[in-house]
Design a protein around this motif. Structure first.
Motif, mmCIF file in Angstrom:
data_model
loop_
_atom_site.group_PDB
_atom_site.id
_atom_site.type_symbol
_atom_site.label_atom_id
_atom_site.label_comp_id
_atom_site.label_asym_id
_atom_site.label_seq_id
_atom_site.Cartn_x
_atom_site.Cartn_y
_atom_site.Cartn_z
ATOM 1 N N SER A 20 0.812 -1.230 0.000
ATOM 2 C CA SER A 20 0.000 0.000 0.000
ATOM 3 C C SER A 20 0.840 1.274 0.000
ATOM 4 O O SER A 20 0.541 2.225 -0.728
ATOM 5 C CB SER A 20 -0.883 0.050 1.251
ATOM 6 O OG SER A 20 -1.766 -1.020 1.275
ATOM 7 N N SER A 56 -2.267 -6.212 -5.873
ATOM 8 C CA SER A 56 -2.108 -4.816 -5.477
ATOM 9 C C SER A 56 -2.858 -4.514 -4.184
ATOM 10 O O SER A 56 -4.072 -4.667 -4.103
ATOM 11 C CB SER A 56 -2.636 -3.902 -6.580
ATOM 12 O OG SER A 56 -2.583 -2.551 -6.143
ATOM 13 N N GLY A 58 -3.662 -1.444 -1.289
ATOM 14 C CA GLY A 58 -3.900 -0.014 -1.429
ATOM 15 C C GLY A 58 -5.353 0.387 -1.380
ATOM 16 O O GLY A 58 -5.673 1.577 -1.327
ATOM 17 N N ASN A 141 -6.718 -8.440 -5.517
ATOM 18 C CA ASN A 141 -6.664 -7.964 -4.132
ATOM 19 C C ASN A 141 -7.615 -8.824 -3.317
ATOM 20 O O ASN A 141 -8.442 -9.556 -3.866
ATOM 21 C CB ASN A 141 -7.067 -6.481 -4.052
ATOM 22 C CG ASN A 141 -6.649 -5.828 -2.723
ATOM 23 O OD1 ASN A 141 -6.055 -6.461 -1.843
ATOM 24 N ND2 ASN A 141 -6.977 -4.553 -2.568
ATOM 25 N N GLU A 142 -7.492 -8.740 -2.027
ATOM 26 C CA GLU A 142 -8.488 -9.384 -1.181
ATOM 27 C C GLU A 142 -9.767 -8.568 -1.266
ATOM 28 O O GLU A 142 -9.722 -7.337 -1.398
ATOM 29 C CB GLU A 142 -8.012 -9.433 0.279
ATOM 30 C CG GLU A 142 -9.050 -10.069 1.196
ATOM 31 C CD GLU A 142 -8.499 -10.596 2.511
ATOM 32 O OE1 GLU A 142 -7.380 -10.212 2.873
ATOM 33 O OE2 GLU A 142 -9.192 -11.396 3.154
ATOM 34 N N ASP A 144 -11.791 -6.911 0.489
ATOM 35 C CA ASP A 144 -11.845 -6.392 1.861
ATOM 36 C C ASP A 144 -13.229 -5.886 2.256
ATOM 37 O O ASP A 144 -13.500 -5.696 3.442
ATOM 38 C CB ASP A 144 -10.849 -5.236 2.023
ATOM 39 C CG ASP A 144 -9.405 -5.697 1.884
ATOM 40 O OD1 ASP A 144 -9.009 -6.599 2.628
ATOM 41 O OD2 ASP A 144 -8.688 -5.153 1.033
ATOM 42 N N GLY A 154 -5.945 -11.001 5.426
ATOM 43 C CA GLY A 154 -5.493 -9.883 6.241
ATOM 44 C C GLY A 154 -4.223 -9.257 5.719
ATOM 45 O O GLY A 154 -3.947 -8.105 5.998
HETATM 46 N N1 GLU Z 1 -5.992 -5.727 1.011
HETATM 47 C C1 GLU Z 1 -5.513 -4.552 1.660
HETATM 48 C C2 GLU Z 1 -5.803 -3.325 0.823
HETATM 49 O O1 GLU Z 1 -5.880 -3.382 -0.352
HETATM 50 C C3 GLU Z 1 -4.029 -4.553 1.932
HETATM 51 C C4 GLU Z 1 -3.492 -5.678 2.747
HETATM 52 C C5 GLU Z 1 -1.987 -5.533 2.921
HETATM 53 O O2 GLU Z 1 -1.501 -4.426 2.996
HETATM 54 O O3 GLU Z 1 -1.280 -6.549 2.936
HETATM 55 O O4 GLU Z 1 -5.945 -2.240 1.347
#
Ligand code: GLU
Length: 390
Positions: A20, A56, A58, A141-142, A144, A154
């Motif tokens: 990030s 990615s 962020g 990305n996850e 979230d 996480g």
């Molecule tokens: N998935 C989170 C995001 O995109 C980031 C997780 C991490 O920094 O490892 O904000």
């Protein structure tokens, strides 16, 4: 398996994880110039025929900058909302920046179950592989917005490692504000030694990882070493490098400091070992001579070559494949549930859609999910020997 580093361009499929803090500035938001330079590096590797996948981070950082949320830990629902706002902006930024290099981006948002549950894993993998086949760069990305404390990765270090093993990548690059692994945290210990090559992740290496995580990125060295264990254990090398220079991948190529973790097995072997190693196949498929020959020459098992479906299994379960002599010759992951498999047994792949009401996969067991088992291999050797003696 080689234990020496090779240039990035010698890899076939690379997963790049971006932290990030590289992409997002707390006050000014997205770091557009950095992203453009990163995309130019990606384009250069892609021009050499290498598949690139980006994990990615962020979303939360960007969302919180848009919302101007105060610093400090966010409540779950705050970070979910921040991710919803940040992810849409993040995906757009990647898509726009890659498009200036004539590359199409595709967004994939994963939750934990998508890599841990076999069926969902196969599904996610098929989508990602299709994107690569179409020449797109998956931006992963996850998810979230729906991830909860109990059900989440996480951190994107481990997520990136799972993506790397899922897609058979041979290199994972973790870019963050840390340029590699040291024997101790370098900001705390002036005697900390930098490690250029890590042949194996031993308990001593794990002990060097400490715990640290910064406010913007949850992953510290701990999760990077965990990622290393996942990746290298499945035959994928890993690099930890600083993403701070404007062209971080070129910087690695030009000798910038980074730590390289050697892979410990070949991707295919690791995966196929997993399949072959399943203790109790959920069912079996009896196949005809033509299909048996096809399997022995490394092809997929098509419904047309199946005579009989036994047992009750779900798509993604391990099943045994029985050859013409009535013995198990292979194991594989079912491409269909047992009842679907029964309906399409003996049918041409082109007929599947009409029978099942949806366009399924052409193969009953795809060759990537198939391994000749000991008995089958032994017979291969016998056949080879007999042919050689004839
Ligand atoms: N998935 C989170 C995001 O995109 C980031 C997780 C991490 O920094 O490892 O904000």
């Amino acid at each position: 398996m080689t234990k020496t580093r090779k240039p990035l361009e010698k890899y076939r499929r690379i997963v790049i994880k971006i932290g990030s803090a590289l992409l997002v500035d707390r006050r000014t938001g997205l770091k557009g110039a950095w992203l453009n330079a990163m995309c130019a590096d990606i384009a250069a590797l892609r021009a050499k025929g290498i598949d690139i996948l980006v994990v990615s981070s962020g979303a939360i950082a960007l969302g919180r900058s848009v919302l101007d949320l105060p610093s400090g830990a966010l409540k779950l629902e705050e970070s979910q909302a921040a991710a919803a706002i940040g992810q849409i902006a993040l995906a757009r930024a990647w898509s726009e920046s890659l498009s200036t290099d004539d590359i199409v981006a595709g967004q994939i948002l994963l939750t934990l179950g998508d890599t841990e549950e076999r069926r969902r894993y196969l599904n996610a993998r098929a989508t990602i592989n299709q994107l690569l086949k179409l020449g797109a760069v998956p931006i992963i990305n996850e998810n979230d917005t729906v991830a909860t404390t109990e059900i989440r990765y996480g951190d994107n270090d481990r997520l990136a490692a799972r993506v790397a093993t899922m897609t058979g990548a041979d290199l994972l690059v973790l870019l963050s504000d840390i340029d590699g692994l040291y024997t101790a945290p370098p900001h705390l210990d002036p005697n900390a030694q930098f490690l250029d090559t890590i042949a194996e992740i031993t308990p001593a290496i794990e002990a060097m990882a400490g715990g640290a995580a910064s406010e913007l990125s949850r992953g510290g060295m701990r999760t990077k070493i965990d990622a290393g264990k996942i990746a290298t254990g499945a035959g994928c090398a890993m690099i930890i490098a600083s993403g701070k220079p404007d062209h971080p991948l070129s910087a690695i190529e030009n000798g910038a400091r980074s730590s390289w973790f050697a892979p410990s097995g070949s991707p295919v072997t690791a995966r196929k070992t997993w399949i072959a190693g399943q203790l109790l196949p959920a069912g079996s498929l009896a196949i005809d001579a033509g299909a048996e020959n096809a399997l022995r020459s490394g092809k997929s098992l098509l419904p047309a070559g199946v005579n009989d479906v036994r047992g009750s299994f779900s798509r993604g379960d391990t099943i045994a494949i029985i050859g013409i002599e009535g013995r198990e010759i292979a194991r594989g992951l079912a491409g269909y549930d047992a009842d679907e498999a029964r309906q399409i047994t003996g049918k041409k792949s082109a007929e599947i859609a009409a029978i099942l009401g949806y366009a399924g996969r052409a193969a009953m067991v795809h060759r990537d999910d198939l391994v000749m088992t000991a008995a089958g291999l032994r017979r291969d050797l016998d056949t080879e020997r007999n042919t050689a003696n004839a």
